[in-house]
Design a protein around this motif. Structure first.
Motif, PDB file in Angstrom:
ATOM      1  N   ILE A  74     -10.397   3.268 -16.827  1.00  0.00           N
ATOM      2  CA  ILE A  74      -9.708   2.341 -15.922  1.00  0.00           C
ATOM      3  C   ILE A  74      -9.134   3.289 -14.752  1.00  0.00           C
ATOM      4  O   ILE A  74      -9.134   2.731 -13.491  1.00  0.00           O
ATOM      5  N   GLN A  75      -8.462   4.424 -15.221  1.00  0.00           N
ATOM      6  CA  GLN A  75      -7.826   5.007 -14.378  1.00  0.00           C
ATOM      7  C   GLN A  75      -8.763   5.619 -13.339  1.00  0.00           C
ATOM      8  O   GLN A  75      -8.545   5.882 -12.037  1.00  0.00           O
TER       9      GLN A  75
ATOM     10  N   ARG B  11     -20.336   1.180  -7.708  1.00  0.00           N
ATOM     11  CA  ARG B  11     -21.111   1.447  -6.618  1.00  0.00           C
ATOM     12  C   ARG B  11     -20.262   1.152  -5.335  1.00  0.00           C
ATOM     13  O   ARG B  11     -19.334   0.267  -5.320  1.00  0.00           O
ATOM     14  N   ASN B  12     -20.762   1.622  -4.006  1.00  0.00           N
ATOM     15  CA  ASN B  12     -20.172   1.471  -2.881  1.00  0.00           C
ATOM     16  C   ASN B  12     -18.599   1.612  -2.784  1.00  0.00           C
ATOM     17  O   ASN B  12     -17.851   0.688  -2.927  1.00  0.00           O
ATOM     18  N   GLU B  13     -18.031   2.868  -2.487  1.00  0.00           N
ATOM     19  CA  GLU B  13     -16.681   3.114  -2.573  1.00  0.00           C
ATOM     20  C   GLU B  13     -16.229   2.513  -1.448  1.00  0.00           C
ATOM     21  O   GLU B  13     -16.417   1.994  -0.350  1.00  0.00           O
ATOM     22  N   LEU B 360      -6.907   8.878  -7.901  1.00  0.00           N
ATOM     23  CA  LEU B 360      -5.725   8.595  -7.169  1.00  0.00           C
ATOM     24  C   LEU B 360      -6.502   8.011  -5.852  1.00  0.00           C
ATOM     25  O   LEU B 360      -5.601   7.141  -4.957  1.00  0.00           O
ATOM     26  N   THR B 361      -7.645   8.270  -5.345  1.00  0.00           N
ATOM     27  CA  THR B 361      -8.284   7.854  -4.321  1.00  0.00           C
ATOM     28  C   THR B 361      -8.336   6.331  -4.309  1.00  0.00           C
ATOM     29  O   THR B 361      -7.995   5.551  -3.560  1.00  0.00           O
ATOM     30  N   ARG B 362      -9.125   6.034  -5.510  1.00  0.00           N
ATOM     31  CA  ARG B 362      -9.292   4.422  -5.611  1.00  0.00           C
ATOM     32  C   ARG B 362      -8.266   3.898  -6.051  1.00  0.00           C
ATOM     33  O   ARG B 362      -8.051   2.647  -5.733  1.00  0.00           O
ATOM     34  N   LYS B 363      -7.250   4.401  -6.647  1.00  0.00           N
ATOM     35  CA  LYS B 363      -6.005   3.547  -6.861  1.00  0.00           C
ATOM     36  C   LYS B 363      -5.239   3.268  -5.455  1.00  0.00           C
ATOM     37  O   LYS B 363      -4.358   2.372  -5.360  1.00  0.00           O
ATOM     38  N   LEU B 398      -5.338  14.381   0.649  1.00  0.00           N
ATOM     39  CA  LEU B 398      -5.576  14.522  -0.765  1.00  0.00           C
ATOM     40  C   LEU B 398      -6.916  15.260  -1.302  1.00  0.00           C
ATOM     41  O   LEU B 398      -7.087  16.198  -2.046  1.00  0.00           O
ATOM     42  N   ASN B 399      -7.919  14.849  -0.579  1.00  0.00           N
ATOM     43  CA  ASN B 399      -9.282  15.325  -1.132  1.00  0.00           C
ATOM     44  C   ASN B 399      -9.671  16.657  -0.605  1.00  0.00           C
ATOM     45  O   ASN B 399     -10.551  17.342  -0.988  1.00  0.00           O
ATOM     46  N   ALA B 400      -8.839  17.079   0.382  1.00  0.00           N
ATOM     47  CA  ALA B 400      -9.291  18.362   0.966  1.00  0.00           C
ATOM     48  C   ALA B 400      -8.528  19.524  -0.027  1.00  0.00           C
ATOM     49  O   ALA B 400      -8.923  20.973   0.299  1.00  0.00           O
ATOM     50  N   VAL B 401      -7.735  19.303  -0.930  1.00  0.00           N
ATOM     51  CA  VAL B 401      -7.029  20.248  -1.645  1.00  0.00           C
ATOM     52  C   VAL B 401      -8.021  20.922  -2.513  1.00  0.00           C
ATOM     53  O   VAL B 401      -8.986  20.336  -2.897  1.00  0.00           O
ATOM     54  N   SER B 402      -8.097  22.150  -2.513  1.00  0.00           N
ATOM     55  CA  SER B 402      -8.971  23.066  -3.381  1.00  0.00           C
ATOM     56  C   SER B 402      -8.508  23.456  -4.634  1.00  0.00           C
ATOM     57  O   SER B 402      -7.004  23.245  -4.648  1.00  0.00           O
TER      58      SER B 402
END
Lengths: 421, 450
Positions: A74-75, B11-13, B360-363, B398-402
């Motif tokens: 879910i997370q 599917r499909n973000e 975190l991205t999807r939330k 957020l997504n750029a963090v290595s």
């Protein structure tokens, strides 16, 4: 007001699962919410806390979902999730971006249909110890934390389904075996004993097809009859003193009242707001504001499917005796009972209730849970408007009447007092 | 396996874009961040005044809190009860809270009543009467509240934690103050504190509602144009001398659990390391499947739950692990916590980082659903002085963090000088600590060594 008129569809699958769908496309989210019609009221003495422990076991994975993966899936999909157990029911819920709708449906169906083979001793022992820590944290190690347990145990008649706390007694929690957990599942977790709400940015026919896809194959079985509960009154007052590690004495008064949505339930709720819901409410003004003999005071009507009670709770200031609080509280009840309340007081309460109803429509998960709530108690999910009107139709005279009734009831009094050092 | 019973794919973000945030500053220095949201006929706002306990803590702990308690006890000629009835009759939810940095006025009103609600709020903020009769009551209420702290292991643990990590810094003392400091506060102290700190340029509003920004600005202008700015800027001394001890105990012999806090001062929020720390914490202790919770709860059953966070005050920030465990597992739990911290030296795995980023991205869109969430997000922008496009560039940052950036934060955390606070029945766990080479420093509820 159309704000409170929610459209929905209700379908019953062949296996008895009730499915309620509600479309709200204001955000790209979906809420999935299942109520199983089982709570601690369905337990028996010696096995208290089983419904709640079982809720924990539902997160321990099922045949196709390894331990700890339920939360993780879910997370990973960007969702939030949890479950809760009360006297009357157990619920499980998720809220996610709407494109992830299949994940919670798959997970909920897997644990509804395929839980048993995934249970083992290790998971059970682990969750027993988690739940014992939950009990310690929320009740035993909290100041005044045992009040609720003492009250329900002594106020409700022996064997009444509310006469033990939902968390359960420690020795009962310690005693649960895998067999207890299995037979609980086989008694109460039939699809025919559950209602699934899916609300949010959904296409209703596609969603129903998905629900069928995941839930249709789960067989149903017979569930036990609900517990019996008769309305009761006390034949005499009950007095209990409990010594605790606290600085100040606290008074609890509990009066047996009515079940949820029964006549007078709303009147008692309104009375509680008149007594303690605001700074200028009757008890707060007298005890906390004017005379400053109490640190706090609160009143509420607690009601469920099998019973109800009206409670008043107040903490004494240093040097003040509980008997003084009690005397003043009864004086205020007498005043409402003989002189009634003003229209202004009632308007304040009504406006507060109206605002709360509007604010409660902000969360999709809250709406989904409410649809299930109304469906469970009233057999009509779209009862928001009906419910507001239940409060709005209460008149000053009705509040006076229920207060009179309260004053003429026998009650339970609990004093929690500081241990002597 | 039945094909139905395999995990469905996503599917499909979805793409998420937050609506426009409107920013306005009035000539008196009062700032507004506003977001229009039409779903319900509601307006919610937080009115912040930077007059929290950091301004009283080294002189009169409890003064800011008591000022906040007095501020709505009569204003603009209305009595305490008249004010309260005024809000209640409108169905407006009105609350005042105090923290280390701010006194915060939160208000949620039906849109049709927002004008009248703001008028009442303006009386409270601009024209408090501070009547003497109400003062004695509110002071006594706070003193009793402080007395009740002794009952509550969580409050004791939090209070000691602040003291231990912040020592003589202005963030070290409790917002409520201590009974001896509150006893000494006079009504004149409160009036002075109000006069010195309630200033337009030390204030901002974060609001969301179903009226237009222009309508909202006009109302604020109407009711707050007489709010005056400060004559000079207050500068607080900012120094920190950490203790050289490690484990601190408050003995509460009647406890059946031990309340645990562990952490250190990890620094102010900044754009450079915020996202790496956030990802690290998500993996370490920020959610149910974190390393800490999987270990202490799901593997060992020591606790109902354990979590960690990088918490940010306005001028500082700290890392905190927080849990409570049954007494006999006190030492085993600390051992596992320290072990998890030690393991951070090896860094996190790619899988863990991918999970944290994906989750975190999807939330992210779920953080902007309610009026309360919106106002608290706007509040964070103002408190931390973040750019207005912060939320719309959040996911990119957020997504750029290595993984290297996360791992250097992990290494830093692993090597940090973590202080541990235990509140519980000391006699039942002290030996195990001593046997394993730990010194236990006994402290009182203020966090001072006994």
């Amino acid at each position: 007001m159309s704000l409170f008129n929610l459209t929905y569809t209700k379908t019953i699958l062949e296996n008895g699962l009730e499915v309620i769908l509600h479309r709200d496309d204001s955000l790209p989210l979906v809420a999935v919410n299942i109520w199983y019609k089982v709570g601690s009221a369905n337990e028996r003495k010696g096995k208290t806390g089983l419904a709640h422990l079982f809720e924990h076991m539902m997160f321990q994975g099922s045949e196709n979902v390894p331990k700890e993966m339920h939360f993780k899936y879910i997370q990973e999909a960007g969702g939030i999730l949890n479950g809760s157990t009360s006297f009357d029911r157990t619920n499980y819920y998720e809220k996610l971006p709407s494109n992830a709708i299949e994940i919670p449906l798959w997970l909920e169906s897997d644990r509804m249909g395929f839980l048993l083979n995934a249970l083992d001793e290790e998971k059970l022992e682990n969750q027993k110890s988690v739940v014992i820590n939950e009990r310690l944290e929320r009740y035993d190690n909290q100041p005044y934390g045992l009040a609720w347990e003492i009250i329900v145990k002594n106020l409700f008649p022996e064997n009444h389904p509310y006469s033990w706390p939902t968390i359960g007694f420690k020795e009962d929690i310690e005693s649960f075996t895998l067999e207890d957990v299995r037979s609980f599942f086989k008694s109460f977790y039939s699809p025919s004993n559950a209602t699934l709400v899916v609300a949010g940015d959904i296409d209703q026919s596609e969603t129903l097809a998905l629900v069928r896809k995941y839930f249709n194959e789960i067989p149903s079985y017979e569930t036990p009859a609900p517990p019996a509960s008769v309305d009761f009154q006390l034949s005499e007052n009950i007095f209990i003193e409990h010594r605790d590690n606290v600085q100040l004495p606290r008074l609890y008064l509990a009066f047996p009242t009515v079940k949820s949505y029964q006549p007078k339930d709303a009147e008692f709720e309104i009375l509680s707001d008149i007594l303690s819901g605001s700074k200028n409410s009757r008890l707060n003004k007298r005890l906390v504001f004017d005379e400053q003999i109490a640190q706090d005071v609160s009143a509420f009507q607690f009601s469920g499917k099998y019973g109800g009670m009206f409670m008043i709770v107040s903490t004494a200031k240093p040097g003040i005796k509980i008997s003084e609080l009690k005397e003043k509280i009864f004086e205020e009840l007498s005043s409402v009972s003989s002189n009634g309340i003003t229209e202004t007081e009632l308007t304040k309460t009504r406006n507060g209730i109206k605002s709360n109803f509007i604010a409660s429509m902000q969360n999709l998960d809250n709406i989904a849970d409410h649809l299930n709530h109304y469906n469970f108690y009233l057999n009509e999910p779209n009862s928001f408007e009906w419910d507001i009107n239940r409060y709005m139709s209460v008149q000053t005279e009705n509040v006076k009447d229920v207060c009179y009734e309260l004053l003429n009831k026998k009650y339970l009094e609990l004093n929690i007092t500081p241990k002597e050092n | 396996m039945n094909s139905l019973r395999t995990k469905p794919e996503i599917r499909n973000e979805l793409k998420f874009q937050l609506g426009n945030i409107f920013v306005k500053e009035f000539p008196n220095g009062l700032k507004i961040l506003y977001l229009q949201k039409d779903k319900l006929p509601l307006v919610r706002l937080n009115f912040f005044i930077e007059s929290g306990s950091k301004f009283d803590s080294l002189s009169f702990p409890g003064l800011a809190r008591l000022t906040a308690a007095m501020i709505d006890e009569g204003a603009g000629g209305l009595t305490s009860l008249e004010l309260s009835d005024g809000f209640d009759l409108l169905g407006t939810d009105f609350k005042i809270s105090t923290d280390n940095d701010f006194i915060v006025f939160s208000l949620q009103s039906l849109a049709e009543n927002i004008g009248r609600s703001l008028e009442l709020l303006s009386l409270v903020i601009l024209k408090p009467d501070f009547p003497l009769a109400e003062f004695e009551r509110e002071k006594k209420k706070l003193l009793v509240n402080i007395l009740q702290l002794k009952d509550d292991p969580e409050r004791i643990a939090d209070q000691i934690f602040d003291k231990i990590i912040y020592q003589n810094h202005y963030y070290s003392l409790p917002v409520s103050g201590y009974s001896d400091s509150v006893e000494k506060i006079t009504l004149q102290d409160i009036k002075n504190f109000y006069t010195n700190s309630f200033k337009a340029d030390r204030s901002f509003l974060a609001a969301a509602g179903n009226i237009t920004p222009e309508e909202f600005y006009q109302l604020i202008e109407k009711y707050f144009q007489n709010f005056v700015p400060s004559a000079s800027k207050v500068i607080l001394p900012d120094k920190l001398n950490p203790s050289d001890k490690k484990v601190f105990v408050y003995n509460k012999p009647e406890s059946v659990q031990t309340e645990i806090r562990a952490g250190y001062v990890s620094g102010k929020r900044n754009m450079k390391d915020f996202f790496a720390k956030h990802l690290l914490n998500t993996i370490f202790g920020g959610q149910f499947n974190s390393r800490l919770n999987s270990n202490l709860r799901e593997r060992n059953g020591y606790t109902y739950g354990v979590s960690s966070q990088f918490a940010y005050l306005k001028d500082s920030g700290y890392f905190l692990i927080s849990t409570s465990v049954n007494t006999e597992n006190t030492f085993p739990a600390i051992k596992e916590i320290l072990n998890e911290l030690y393991k951070l030296n090896d860094g996190v795995t790619t899988d863990e980082l991918t999970f944290a980023k994906t989750s975190l991205t999807r939330k992210f869109p779920l953080n902007f659903e309610t009026y309360r969430q919106l106002t608290s997000n706007l509040s964070a922008l103002a408190i931390q002085n973040l750019p207005v496009d912060y939320f719309n560039s959040y996911l990119k940052n957020l997504n750029a963090v290595s993984i290297d950036e996360v791992n250097s934060e992990a290494e830093r955390l692993s090597q940090a000088d973590i202080k541990i606070i235990l509140v519980g029945n000391k006699d039942l766990f002290a030996d195990e600590f001593l046997k394993n080479g730990y010194e236990l420093v006994e402290v009182d509820e203020k966090g001072n060594e006994k």
